[in-house]
Design a protein around this motif. Sequence first.
Motif, short mmCIF file in Angstrom:
data_model
loop_
_atom_site.label_atom_id
_atom_site.label_comp_id
_atom_site.label_asym_id
_atom_site.label_seq_id
_atom_site.Cartn_x
_atom_site.Cartn_y
_atom_site.Cartn_z
N PRO A 82 0.64 -1.28 -0.01
CA PRO A 82 -0.10 0.03 0.08
C PRO A 82 1.06 1.34 -0.01
CG PRO A 82 0.10 -0.97 2.42
CD PRO A 82 0.54 -1.93 1.30
N ARG A 83 0.26 2.40 -0.43
CA ARG A 83 1.14 3.76 -0.51
C ARG A 83 0.86 4.36 0.97
NH1 ARG A 83 -0.09 5.82 -6.61
NH2 ARG A 83 0.84 4.29 -7.77
N THR A 84 -0.23 4.13 1.39
CA THR A 84 -0.51 4.57 2.74
C THR A 84 -0.77 3.54 3.76
OG1 THR A 84 -2.68 5.08 2.32
CG2 THR A 84 -1.50 6.69 1.66
N GLY A 85 -0.53 3.99 4.96
CA GLY A 85 -0.97 3.21 6.10
C GLY A 85 -0.03 1.73 6.00
N VAL A 86 1.54 1.99 5.45
CA VAL A 86 2.35 1.05 5.37
C VAL A 86 2.68 0.20 6.71
CG1 VAL A 86 4.66 0.31 4.48
CG2 VAL A 86 3.48 2.38 3.23
N GLN A 87 3.08 0.98 7.85
CA GLN A 87 3.17 0.25 8.90
C GLN A 87 2.13 -0.79 9.41
OE1 GLN A 87 4.68 3.22 11.80
NE2 GLN A 87 6.73 2.10 11.63
N ALA A 88 1.07 -0.33 9.44
CA ALA A 88 -0.20 -1.13 9.98
C ALA A 88 -0.45 -2.02 8.90
CB ALA A 88 -1.46 -0.33 9.87
N ALA A 89 -0.25 -1.85 7.51
CA ALA A 89 -0.36 -3.17 6.66
C ALA A 89 0.66 -4.26 6.77
CB ALA A 89 -0.23 -2.37 5.17
N ALA A 90 2.17 -3.69 7.04
CA ALA A 90 3.20 -4.63 7.23
C ALA A 90 2.85 -5.45 8.65
CB ALA A 90 4.50 -3.73 7.29
N ARG A 91 2.39 -4.69 9.34
CA ARG A 91 1.93 -5.45 10.65
C ARG A 91 1.24 -6.51 10.37
NH1 ARG A 91 1.46 -1.30 13.71
NH2 ARG A 91 -0.81 -1.27 13.38
N GLN A 92 0.09 -6.24 9.90
CA GLN A 92 -0.78 -7.26 9.84
C GLN A 92 -0.36 -8.35 8.92
OE1 GLN A 92 -4.63 -5.87 8.74
NE2 GLN A 92 -5.71 -7.67 8.83
N ALA A 93 0.43 -8.13 7.97
CA ALA A 93 1.24 -8.93 6.86
C ALA A 93 1.82 -10.07 7.70
CB ALA A 93 1.79 -8.34 5.74
#
Length: 426
Positions: A82-93
């Motif tokens: 994702p272009r935004t919310g990278v940290q949250a997306a990375a944590r969920q992944a």
Amino acid sequence: MQAFAPFESRPVIAVAVSGGPDSLALLLLVDCWARARGGSALALTVDHGLRPDSASEASQVGAWASARDIAHAMLPWVGEKPRTGVQAAARQARYRLLADACAARGILHLAVAHHADDQAETVLFRRERGSGPAGLAGMTASRSLGAVRMIRPLLGWPKSALIETCRSFGQDFVEDPSNRSDRFARTGLRRRLAGDPELRSAMLRAAGVAASRRAEDDERLSDALARIAEIRPDGVVLLDRDGFVSIPAATRHAVLAAVLRTVGGNEYAPDTDAIARLDEALGVSNFPGFSLAGCVVRLSRGRILICREPKRIAASKPLIENAWQHWDGRFSILMERLPGTTASLTIGVLGSQGYAALRRGCDTVLPAVVGSGLPALRSDGGVVAVPSVGWAESGFPEVELRYSPLWPLSSETFTVVSAGPDIMSD
């Protein structure tokens, strides 16, 4: 580790290892603990692919683990980022990849290296954003992560002790430069806490007090869910309405927050004001329905029905042969072999037209909002299977679809039943 007992007679513990001093110290300690009991540790490293050096750092972790005769696996985060919310997306992944790796190997426990400094930072971060008592309790020492139990054995120790542990083992480590980046809000909080020991101690004391209260609240929530909640394999949760209105308001709010997070496939529950508005609306006799956190809430045959809002469901994604994949934060799907065709196969939402066609072709009777939100497999744009209701075109290969939200209510507090017209109808 004793606080997390019981373990298997020969425990195999997975450890999330990034290459930093925290996770490497945890790996070294868990390895010693497991070997003393006839077991072993498995180092798991997620390569998010967000920095040029991430792959080489993951390989370095593997080399360090191999030098100590510790098994290691690298878990790449593939696909578009994702272009935004990278940290949250990375944590969920990251959590999804770690949980999958454990489940595939039959490992029951995943150890992560959050420590006392992380806890203080988490509490301060949440306090400054107006979090309620549950948030101020900080991170729990253990929690469910799908079929795996995630444990945090180091919450009582500061980072300095973990660095010293690595040194005492003669273990090198790397530091993630993003931990010092001013792009992220937590970096400033980390510096504040490092320069103010009294603030750090205050945050940890506050977490301890709030955690005791959260434990009591969690017990009431678990009891309420066991009595009034029923979760279905199509991702719908039903609440007994009479039982729901009879429990205290605080517990009702907790039930709604937990269910909406699970059904919506979200990492976090909606804010408390929104939950309170939903609870108030459910108290009127002519409840008109409600949409919140990607979910639809309505009444169905004397029960409160909570399902995914069809228009908020994730986009379709292509399927890969013989590999578990995840969709919409809720479903896991495995196809051991793809159909013998050159056409691509995707998983996506069935939709209202697809559900209308399904009803004409089989005996499925569900509320339209539930049916149109079912996961469906498509080939060349046409629906070829709807696994939740057991329908597929003749000769279509076997497919395994599981309702497996990353943040489940609890594997012990609900009953899984088969979908069918005996449960709900329009």
